[in-house]
Design an enzyme around this catalytic site. Structure first.
Site, PDB file in Angstrom:
ATOM      1  N   ASP A  35       0.845  -1.195   0.000  1.00  0.00           N
ATOM      2  CA  ASP A  35       0.000   0.000   0.000  1.00  0.00           C
ATOM      3  C   ASP A  35       0.879   1.243   0.000  1.00  0.00           C
ATOM      4  OD1 ASP A  35      -3.230   0.492   0.932  1.00  0.00           O
ATOM      5  OD2 ASP A  35      -1.838   2.192   1.083  1.00  0.00           O
ATOM      6  N   ASN A  54     -12.902  -3.190   2.281  1.00  0.00           N
ATOM      7  CA  ASN A  54     -13.913  -2.148   2.375  1.00  0.00           C
ATOM      8  C   ASN A  54     -14.835  -2.232   1.171  1.00  0.00           C
ATOM      9  OD1 ASN A  54     -12.849  -0.972   4.781  1.00  0.00           O
ATOM     10  ND2 ASN A  54     -11.211  -0.060   3.559  1.00  0.00           N
ATOM     11  N   GLY A  61     -15.605   3.385   3.448  1.00  0.00           N
ATOM     12  CA  GLY A  61     -14.421   4.158   3.071  1.00  0.00           C
ATOM     13  C   GLY A  61     -13.678   3.608   1.880  1.00  0.00           C
ATOM     14  N   THR A 105     -12.083   3.477  -1.484  1.00  0.00           N
ATOM     15  CA  THR A 105     -11.642   4.560  -2.360  1.00  0.00           C
ATOM     16  C   THR A 105     -11.235   4.074  -3.743  1.00  0.00           C
ATOM     17  OG1 THR A 105      -9.380   4.407  -1.495  1.00  0.00           O
ATOM     18  CG2 THR A 105     -10.857   6.004  -0.442  1.00  0.00           C
ATOM     19  N   HIS A 135     -11.940  -1.509  -7.132  1.00  0.00           N
ATOM     20  CA  HIS A 135     -11.465  -2.807  -7.636  1.00  0.00           C
ATOM     21  C   HIS A 135     -11.251  -3.649  -6.381  1.00  0.00           C
ATOM     22  CE1 HIS A 135      -8.763  -5.236 -10.576  1.00  0.00           C
ATOM     23  NE2 HIS A 135      -8.716  -5.880  -9.403  1.00  0.00           N
ATOM     24  N   HIS A 177     -10.295  -5.524  -3.308  1.00  0.00           N
ATOM     25  CA  HIS A 177      -8.960  -5.722  -2.740  1.00  0.00           C
ATOM     26  C   HIS A 177      -9.075  -6.078  -1.277  1.00  0.00           C
ATOM     27  CE1 HIS A 177      -9.999  -1.425  -2.481  1.00  0.00           C
ATOM     28  NE2 HIS A 177      -9.331  -1.403  -1.341  1.00  0.00           N
ATOM     29  N   HIS A 228      -6.873  -5.877   2.205  1.00  0.00           N
ATOM     30  CA  HIS A 228      -5.730  -5.325   2.924  1.00  0.00           C
ATOM     31  C   HIS A 228      -5.184  -6.395   3.869  1.00  0.00           C
ATOM     32  CE1 HIS A 228      -6.843  -0.931   2.210  1.00  0.00           C
ATOM     33  NE2 HIS A 228      -8.012  -1.513   1.983  1.00  0.00           N
TER      34      HIS A 228
HETATM   35  P1  AMP Z   1      -9.698   1.320   0.189  1.00  0.00           P
HETATM   36  O1  AMP Z   1      -9.750   2.630   0.927  1.00  0.00           O
HETATM   37  O2  AMP Z   1     -10.115   0.133   1.007  1.00  0.00           O
HETATM   38  O3  AMP Z   1     -10.412   1.399  -1.148  1.00  0.00           O
HETATM   39  O4  AMP Z   1      -8.165   1.045  -0.094  1.00  0.00           O
HETATM   40  C1  AMP Z   1      -7.478   1.595  -1.167  1.00  0.00           C
HETATM   41  C2  AMP Z   1      -6.024   1.595  -0.787  1.00  0.00           C
HETATM   42  O5  AMP Z   1      -5.262   1.790  -1.954  1.00  0.00           O
HETATM   43  C3  AMP Z   1      -5.621   2.671   0.206  1.00  0.00           C
HETATM   44  O6  AMP Z   1      -5.098   2.077   1.395  1.00  0.00           O
HETATM   45  C4  AMP Z   1      -4.556   3.472  -0.551  1.00  0.00           C
HETATM   46  O7  AMP Z   1      -3.499   3.911   0.273  1.00  0.00           O
HETATM   47  C5  AMP Z   1      -4.102   2.483  -1.592  1.00  0.00           C
HETATM   48  N1  AMP Z   1      -3.541   3.045  -2.794  1.00  0.00           N
HETATM   49  C6  AMP Z   1      -4.028   4.058  -3.550  1.00  0.00           C
HETATM   50  N2  AMP Z   1      -3.246   4.292  -4.623  1.00  0.00           N
HETATM   51  C7  AMP Z   1      -2.230   3.386  -4.557  1.00  0.00           C
HETATM   52  C8  AMP Z   1      -1.090   3.101  -5.372  1.00  0.00           C
HETATM   53  N3  AMP Z   1      -0.838   3.803  -6.488  1.00  0.00           N
HETATM   54  N4  AMP Z   1      -0.265   2.103  -4.975  1.00  0.00           N
HETATM   55  C9  AMP Z   1      -0.490   1.406  -3.858  1.00  0.00           C
HETATM   56  N5  AMP Z   1      -1.572   1.617  -3.045  1.00  0.00           N
HETATM   57  C10 AMP Z   1      -2.415   2.591  -3.390  1.00  0.00           C
HETATM   58 ZN    ZN Z   2      -9.815  -2.844 -11.968  1.00  0.00          ZN
END
Ligand code: AMP
Ligand code: ZN
Length: 113
Positions: free
Chosen positions: A30, A86, A92, A94, A97, A99, A101
């Protein structure tokens, strides 16, 4: 035109710190770590979030949950770790796609909401 950030990372169009890859799964660090170890594990196929998991694509999610312990072991998370996904704005989310954590490397706060 796919504007998805994580699809671009999977495709190598945006750089990332890769920690694992196979035919169906990609994992990378991350960019804004919330714990000493903070890794994102994503399916290579674009699934927007948990609501997009179906009988047809859930095999990749099952596979992700076999990959997660391997990554955790490789990262030395012998004392435990947390897996978080999430789904939607109240959670939250963001990046749209799916994922997971992986958070670890310290005793994590117990707050869930
Ligand atoms: P979420 O808030 O659960 O959608 O998690 C999205 C995560 O993606 C967040 O923890 C961000 O810090 C992470 N993130 C966003 N852009 C990048 C990137 N370019 N490389 C790695 N992690 C990223
Ligand atoms: Zn995607």
């Amino acid at each position: 035109m796919n504007d998805c950030l994580f699809c671009k990372i999977i495709g190598g169009d945006i750089p990332s710190k890769k920690v694992y890859e196979d035919d169906t799964v990609f994992a990378f660090r991350d960019i804004a770590p919330q714990a000493p170890t903070h890794i994102l594990v994503v399916p290579k196929v674009h699934i927007p979030d948990c609501n997009g998991i179906t009988d047809e694509n859930s095999d990749v999610v099952a596979h992700i949950f076999t990959v997660i312990p391997k990554i955790a072991a490789a990262e030395g998370l012998t004392n435990g770790y947390r897996v978080v996904s999430n789904c939607g704005s109240d959670a939250g989310q963001t990046v749209q796609h799916l994922h997971f954590h992986i958070l670890g490397g310290k005793a994590l706060a117990l707050q869930m909401a």
